[in-house]
Design a protein around this motif. Structure first.
Motif, PDB file in Angstrom:
ATOM      1  N   ARG A   1      40.250 -24.326  53.800  1.00 33.30           N
ATOM      2  CA  ARG A   1      40.067 -23.439  55.230  1.00 33.30           C
ATOM      3  C   ARG A   1      40.236 -21.775  54.733  1.00 33.30           C
ATOM      4  NH1 ARG A   1      44.241 -23.228  57.776  1.00 33.30           N
ATOM      5  NH2 ARG A   1      43.512 -22.750  59.907  1.00 33.30           N
TER       6      ARG A   1
ATOM      7  N   ALA B   1      38.549 -20.038  61.708  1.00 32.84           N
ATOM      8  CA  ALA B   1      38.959 -20.862  60.623  1.00 32.84           C
ATOM      9  C   ALA B   1      37.882 -21.812  60.304  1.00 32.84           C
ATOM     10  CB  ALA B   1      40.337 -21.387  60.875  1.00 32.84           C
TER      11      ALA B   1
ATOM     12  N   ALA C   1      36.098 -24.313  57.748  1.00 33.04           N
ATOM     13  CA  ALA C   1      36.288 -25.486  56.581  1.00 33.04           C
ATOM     14  C   ALA C   1      35.052 -25.687  55.700  1.00 33.04           C
ATOM     15  CB  ALA C   1      36.448 -26.837  57.258  1.00 33.04           C
TER      16      ALA C   1
END
Length: 517
Positions: A123, A134, A136
């Motif tokens: 993240r 955020a 990933a």
């Protein structure tokens, strides 16, 4: 008779540190050297026996798996899954190192690579369209239930691509972070067995920047020994004490059901479930069952046979050791690993907050099964946040915007100029409100009439709003803006970002914040 030396940990003190740079060390660092010594006296001075070995012999054997010539030293041990650990987890490494240096002992870390993978992505707080989100960044496919040790290592090309994606997501902050040393060290591992070897190498490079050098082993490589043989020989009693400890934990915390925090071990078709896993390459972990037939112990991964071991051979370590080679795929569950580590490896085990709370279960097991008062533990955590800008927005602001939006729908007259077009509608609304009150007082059961009046009132409110068509949109946009700002604040203030995303001075700030001797 139970042997008692240690006070019980005050679990009320175990709360996640809230502020940036806040730390938790319970008991305090100043008393830990004394705690290490009292634990040593408890564990080495009072025989509790494992298989046909004394506890001193069993502890020495466990330590030899880490390296020769270290069995007599004080061992400070911690452990965690090979995840992208945040600063709260990393603080355990700092304290483990410092305490081991203070007592002239060994600092050790158990890499719990047989735990099931939760995520195969890093993240990263990425700035997108002027806002932090955020992101990933994935480095491998995800399969539920598969352990870390089954995750294939990244090729040089794949590792480079992963690093490039992280750099692109993190932007200019990448160059000042510790991600560079992490990827460099991960790429230098020769013949990695799995991604875990690369991840650990990268994290150790970050440790080294701060003088941290823990002796590390994959947990499945060192656990077991006579402890596992003891479990097989005495499976019924071992499992009974395990379930009793879980039941007592639930009673203390008033937890209903038999599946929290983990399910009780089962008896099924003459077999008893053991607190271990069976691991097969690339597959989800399987439960392990044990059944005694005559003078042999039969082991199953669910219903698939694993091994048939003679009881006579399991009762003595000399003959049990070669037999256990057939169980290379057996891995300890979390509580089992903790019990082994606390009794047969560590003089002091350092937990995070969650692990420390669950040690109320292993405490009871140690008391019931080994008839020994459990050795004391330590809990360590911390909070460190990235130096990212946050909005001066709070949940109270969101509540205020919601109330304003509700009010403009129900009382639009408060937001409109009193014009000739508005006055007749307000008069009609007042008349309908009076009619509604009369119906409520005198004809409460006339639902149709009351509903008709209500609908007329709502229709007038909508007509009033139409005089200022932008007012609802104005308040909706205000609410959306506050929601976006709160969402962005959640991203930038998250305490669980990987330590590699921080700058050296950030982690140094945490090191300085952690108490010293």
């Amino acid at each position: 008779m139970l042997l008692s030396m240690q006070p019980e940990l005050d679990y009320k003190e175990l709360g996640t540190p809230s502020g940036h740079g806040d730390t938790l060390v319970v008991p305090s660092l100043q008393v830990l050297p004394e705690l290490v010594e009292s634990n040593r006296q408890l564990l080495e001075g009072h025989e509790f026996g494992v298989l046909d070995m004394s506890s001193r012999e069993a502890r020495g054997l466990s330590r030899e798996t880490f390296g020769a010539g270290l069995r007599s030293k004080a061992w400070i041990v911690t452990g965690h899954q090979p995840e992208f650990t945040h600063a709260g987890v990393w603080a355990k490494h700092v304290v483990t190192q410092r305490l081991a240096e203070r007592v002239g002992g060994v600092a050790a870390n158990l890499v719990v690579d047989h735990d099931a993978i939760k995520s195969t992505a890093l993240r990263v707080p990425a700035r997108v369209d002027g806002r932090y989100r955020a992101t990933a960044v994935s480095f491998a496919p995800y399969r539920a239930g598969v352990p870390w040790e089954s995750l294939a290592p990244l090729s040089p090309v794949e590792l480079e691509a992963f690093a490039r994606q992280v750099r692109e997501a993190y932007g200019p902050r990448y160059d000042s972070s510790l991600m560079g040393p992490f990827f460099a060290a991960a790429g230098e591992v020769r013949h990695p067995r799995s991604w875990v070897d690369q991840q650990v190498a990268g994290r150790r490079a970050i440790d080294a920047v701060f003088g941290i050098d823990l002796r590390e082993k994959h947990a499945h490589e060192v656990w077991g020994g006579p402890f596992l043989a003891q479990m097989l020989v005495d499976a019924e009693r071992f499992v009974a004490c395990y379930n009793d400890a879980l039941d007592e934990y639930r009673r203390r915390l008033h937890i209903k059901g038999d599946r929290r925090p983990v399910p009780n071990l089962l008896h099924r078709d003459g077999r008893v479930e053991l607190p271990v896993w069976a691991v097969r390459a690339g597959q989800p972990r399987l439960r392990v069952f044990c059944q005694r037939r005559g003078e042999a112990v039969h082991l199953f991964a669910e219903d698939d046979p694993i091994a048939e071991l003679p009881l006579a051979g399991l009762r003595r370590w000399e003959t049990a050791e070669p037999l256990l080679e057939q169980l290379a795929g057996i891995r300890p569950r979390a509580l089992t690993l903790t019990i082994w580590a606390r009794l047969l490896l560590a003089d002091l085990f350092i937990h995070g907050i969650g692990g420390a709370k669950y040690d109320r279960i292993t405490d009871v097991f140690i008391q019931k099964y080994f008839r020994l008062e459990p050795p004391a533990i330590c809990a360590v955590s911390a909070t460190l946040r990235l130096d990212l800008p946050a909005h001066p927005t709070s949940p109270k602001d969101l509540l205020a915007t919601r109330l304003r939006l509700r009010d403009v729908r129900h009382n639009p007259q408060r937001y409109l100029p009193r014009t000739r077009e508005v006055e007749p509608l307000l008069a009609e609304e007042n008349e309908l409100v009076g009619r509604s009150e009369w119906l409520r007082m005198h004809r409460p059961d006339d639902r149709f009439a009351r509903r008709d009046v209500y609908d007329q009132i709502q229709d007038i409110k909508m007509q009033l709003v139409e005089f200022e068509p932008g007012i609802l949109e104005q308040f909706r946009m205000a609410q959306e803006r506050v929601q976006q700002e709160l969402g962005e604040n959640k991203v930038v203030t998250d305490r669980e970002y990987f330590i590699g995303l921080f700058r050296r001075e950030d982690l140094q700030y945490l090191c300085d914040a952690l108490p010293g001797f």
